[in-house]
Design an enzyme around this catalytic site. Structure first.
Site, PDB file in Angstrom:
ATOM      1  N   GLN A  10      16.831   7.780  -9.116  1.00  0.00           N
ATOM      2  CA  GLN A  10      16.117   6.870 -10.011  1.00  0.00           C
ATOM      3  C   GLN A  10      16.972   6.672 -11.274  1.00  0.00           C
ATOM      4  O   GLN A  10      18.158   6.955 -11.250  1.00  0.00           O
ATOM      5  CB  GLN A  10      14.730   7.437 -10.353  1.00  0.00           C
ATOM      6  CG  GLN A  10      13.735   7.384  -9.186  1.00  0.00           C
ATOM      7  CD  GLN A  10      13.228   5.972  -8.888  1.00  0.00           C
ATOM      8  OE1 GLN A  10      13.479   5.021  -9.647  1.00  0.00           O
ATOM      9  NE2 GLN A  10      12.551   5.814  -7.749  1.00  0.00           N
TER      10      GLN A  10
ATOM     11  N   HIS B 112      10.619 -14.386  14.211  1.00  0.00           N
ATOM     12  CA  HIS B 112      11.855 -15.080  13.833  1.00  0.00           C
ATOM     13  C   HIS B 112      12.567 -14.375  12.679  1.00  0.00           C
ATOM     14  O   HIS B 112      13.762 -14.097  12.742  1.00  0.00           O
ATOM     15  CB  HIS B 112      11.580 -16.534  13.439  1.00  0.00           C
ATOM     16  CG  HIS B 112      12.762 -17.137  12.744  1.00  0.00           C
ATOM     17  ND1 HIS B 112      13.781 -17.759  13.416  1.00  0.00           N
ATOM     18  CD2 HIS B 112      13.142 -17.109  11.438  1.00  0.00           C
ATOM     19  CE1 HIS B 112      14.723 -18.105  12.562  1.00  0.00           C
ATOM     20  NE2 HIS B 112      14.352 -17.730  11.354  1.00  0.00           N
TER      21      HIS B 112
ATOM     22  N   GLY C 228      13.828   2.374  -7.110  1.00  0.00           N
ATOM     23  CA  GLY C 228      13.604   1.776  -8.415  1.00  0.00           C
ATOM     24  C   GLY C 228      14.443   0.547  -8.698  1.00  0.00           C
ATOM     25  O   GLY C 228      14.603   0.151  -9.855  1.00  0.00           O
TER      26      GLY C 228
ATOM     27  N   GLY D  52       5.108   7.722  -0.509  1.00  0.00           N
ATOM     28  CA  GLY D  52       3.826   7.329  -1.078  1.00  0.00           C
ATOM     29  C   GLY D  52       3.901   7.064  -2.572  1.00  0.00           C
ATOM     30  O   GLY D  52       3.002   6.462  -3.142  1.00  0.00           O
ATOM     31  N   GLY D  53       4.969   7.515  -3.196  1.00  0.00           N
ATOM     32  CA  GLY D  53       5.091   7.361  -4.647  1.00  0.00           C
ATOM     33  C   GLY D  53       5.007   5.911  -5.091  1.00  0.00           C
ATOM     34  O   GLY D  53       4.234   5.573  -5.981  1.00  0.00           O
ATOM     35  N   PHE D  54       5.777   5.074  -4.444  1.00  0.00           N
ATOM     36  CA  PHE D  54       5.830   3.676  -4.866  1.00  0.00           C
ATOM     37  C   PHE D  54       4.449   3.027  -4.826  1.00  0.00           C
ATOM     38  O   PHE D  54       4.046   2.336  -5.759  1.00  0.00           O
ATOM     39  CB  PHE D  54       6.817   2.895  -3.986  1.00  0.00           C
ATOM     40  CG  PHE D  54       6.999   1.477  -4.417  1.00  0.00           C
ATOM     41  CD1 PHE D  54       7.814   1.167  -5.497  1.00  0.00           C
ATOM     42  CD2 PHE D  54       6.349   0.442  -3.753  1.00  0.00           C
ATOM     43  CE1 PHE D  54       7.973  -0.150  -5.906  1.00  0.00           C
ATOM     44  CE2 PHE D  54       6.501  -0.870  -4.162  1.00  0.00           C
ATOM     45  CZ  PHE D  54       7.317  -1.176  -5.240  1.00  0.00           C
TER      46      PHE D  54
ATOM     47  N   ASP E  78       8.258   6.489   3.695  1.00  0.00           N
ATOM     48  CA  ASP E  78       8.428   6.692   2.258  1.00  0.00           C
ATOM     49  C   ASP E  78       7.505   7.833   1.834  1.00  0.00           C
ATOM     50  O   ASP E  78       6.771   8.398   2.655  1.00  0.00           O
ATOM     51  CB  ASP E  78       8.159   5.401   1.496  1.00  0.00           C
ATOM     52  CG  ASP E  78       6.710   4.966   1.596  1.00  0.00           C
ATOM     53  OD1 ASP E  78       5.882   5.710   2.161  1.00  0.00           O
ATOM     54  OD2 ASP E  78       6.393   3.874   1.119  1.00  0.00           O
TER      55      ASP E  78
ATOM     56  N   ASP F 237      15.181  -1.643   3.681  1.00  0.00           N
ATOM     57  CA  ASP F 237      13.886  -2.077   4.216  1.00  0.00           C
ATOM     58  C   ASP F 237      13.288  -3.036   3.220  1.00  0.00           C
ATOM     59  O   ASP F 237      13.631  -2.993   2.025  1.00  0.00           O
ATOM     60  CB  ASP F 237      12.928  -0.886   4.364  1.00  0.00           C
ATOM     61  CG  ASP F 237      12.329  -0.498   3.019  1.00  0.00           C
ATOM     62  OD1 ASP F 237      13.046   0.149   2.217  1.00  0.00           O
ATOM     63  OD2 ASP F 237      11.173  -0.860   2.734  1.00  0.00           O
TER      64      ASP F 237
END
Lengths: 376, 376
Positions: free
Chosen positions: A194, A340, A221, A94-96, A92, A271
């Site tokens: 977004q 699992h 988002g 890094g923004g989030f 990613d 993800d």
């Protein structure tokens, strides 16, 4: 990077595809285990590869930038070599993470200033330098820097935030195209749609994103607190615009049901920390429903974790034993549950693909959605 | 249980032997990983069996009695079935843990009263009921209940403590011989030599223990703070008396050097939390010396953990990566280090055996003791 659609599912927008990267191919739809700081928490890479059958994992640029840092990663020859993982990696931007720091970050036209959660040191992420950082990481798929506004943002804020994200996107895209990979293999760069829960903003964003002609496109988002139906609606709105001949990545999603609904709507990649985080809290996902392993009801259930489960841990460990390990706070509990859950997520998307190819995805999905929500 | 000596090493008391139990054979000398509460901390059983090559593991009666409890273990069909481990298991008697509880226990002629460290509930261990508990656990080798006096005990206290331990031993031995195993396979019962650091008490204890004719005999109450040389002297004093045709188990020992010195003096079995506990603190043992993985010097050392190491983790993970995982507090660090250290301990006793058989144990040991103590 290359992508081709191999099959579509009648009555849905689901598709089975194949992504080709410098580190191998990925059959889609795919779920990507999250390896935040260069490790999928509690899971050995051998198990990740051979038992869970993960085809691609995700790394977080924010975390990797702080530790071990780009200098170490560059000297290691990139993240693949540093962690010993030979299959594809997506990072990613890094923004989030930065926008999750709340009081510790400041937004400007130039980029996002933030203080490290580790030592309070000051840093700046710009659309350009997150490309450079991801070049140093050497991920097969890099992500654009975007602002991730709160899910509750009003229209005005969401619109201005989107404008900034699009300006950042153009800067990042330009920087991506004027820089070279560091380790001799090519990297893709995915822009991110977004626009919060506003259909017209989502459309505007998707059109801009689509116009770049990137190797793949992402939807960000979502799954930030809005109702699931609203999320599904946004996916539909966006996927009508995003090119069908490129993979679509829905970021940070989600529950097993979310995943099937997203696949149904034409999403190819997902993800989420849910399978590993919930595992560490004692929650197992199965195709028959969920299990809280701390529950007393498992104390004397000596049957295997999941007799028809896809992973070896499902067969060699019993429910009673795993419950005991959780109650006794043993590290092995976290390992077993993580393996699992990830194996289940990979099984789920693998089965989805199989049913897309065989043509009965819609029927299979409807049945599966019904059982996934049960509590065992 | 059966034991036979297969080779002895000239100029030392070291011997290579073979223990046969209902759950398979054990080549000695052997190190037994500690699986306190039914799990060798942070290690999957598959790795324990196939990578570490553990032949026998240890369980703690005190911990297993409290969680999951004898009722669950009995219904599971014993600890082997409960945890899914098909090789031999040895259990201690619970005495050592109870005597570590300090203020929360009270000693009487009948037994040791204690309060659970989990919920404060009151319990009593007697020489008889720890046999019953270990029958429920179904360990291949059970241990007698003993008092473990502090290493600093004066002669008078040590002597009275030994008297009690010997009375308890006779009661436990008698109870062992009048009870049957619960799961259809036989269990051995090892008495324990005590006597602090007083040679005459150790001799008295060893003579009493030897007189029982048990399948094997243990030496307890060492490595509790006394100088290593004193420990070695006590081992020599005791091993002159303990029968040579039965295995000798030195409890709770120790460092790699301690292990080689004990083997040199005729010890066949050892256990210790050191390889796993130190692993979780970032310390790796190798045949070239020890490594503190948190040290900055490893930050850019991208070479494998131990290029000539016995475990797969030594080859697939680098020093820089493991250091990063420790600094970032990742669970994977604990797993990798635990597997490494246990594989090293099993390698060490395996090499000792090989050199006993080939006749050059003394030379090999002298060289190894020199390198083991280094700090890398």
């Amino acid at each position: 990077m290359d992508y081709k659609v191999e099959a579509t599912a009648p009555g849905t927008s689901a598709r089975a595809g194949l992504i080709t990267t410098a580190h191998g191919t990925i059959e889609t739809p795919i779920f990507m285990p999250v390896g935040t700081v260069g490790s999928v928490k509690a899971v050995q890479f051998r198990d990740l590869r051979d038992d869970i059958n993960a085809r691609i994992i995700l790394g977080n640029t924010y975390h990797l930038y702080l530790r071990p840092g780009t200098e170490i990663l560059r000297r290691a020859g990139g993240l693949h070599k540093f962690i010993g993982w030979e299959r594809p990696i997506l990072t990613d931007s890094g923004g989030f993470q930065v926008f999750s720091l709340a009081d510790n970050r400041k937004l400007t036209e130039k980029g996002a200033q933030f203080r490290s959660h580790i030592d309070g040191s000051k840093h700046l992420f710009t659309p350009e330098n997150v490309v450079d950082i991801q070049r140093a990481i050497g991920s097969d798929i890099m992500m654009a820097l975007d602002e991730c506004p709160p899910g509750t943002s009003d229209y005005d804020y969401a619109s201005r935030s989107l404008d900034l994200t699009l300006r950042w996107l153009d800067r990042g895209w330009s920087h991506f195209n004027s820089t070279e990979p560091l380790y001799g293999y090519s990297q893709a760069y995915f822009p991110i749609v977004q626009g919060c829960t506003y259909p017209d903003l989502r459309k505007r964003s998707a059109r801009h994103v689509a116009s770049l002609g990137a190797d793949g496109n992402a939807i960000g988002g979502l799954a930030v607190g809005e109702p699931a139906e609203v999320m599904y609606e946004m996916i539909e709105v966006v996927n009508e615009i995003l090119p069908a001949d490129k993979p679509r990545y829905l970021m940070g999603v989600g529950t097993p049901v979310n995943i099937l609904e997203a696949i149904d709507r034409g999403v190819d990649m997902m993800d989420c920390v849910m399978p590993t985080r919930n595992a560490r809290n004692g929650m197992l996902f199965t195709c028959h429903g969920t299990m809280n392993m701390r529950n007393r009801k498992w104390a004397d259930d000596f049957s295997p974790l999941q007799p028809d489960g896809p992973s070896y841990v499902d067969h060699v460990y019993s429910k009673a034993y795993l419950r005991h390990l959780f109650i006794a706070n043993e590290l092995l509990a976290l390992e077993i549950a993580s393996i699992h859950n990830l194996a289940f997520y990979l099984w789920l998307v693998g089965e989805a693909r199989r049913h897309i190819v065989s043509g009965d995805f819609a029927t299979w999905k409807a049945e599966m959605v019904e059982t996934l929500g049960r509590r065992l």
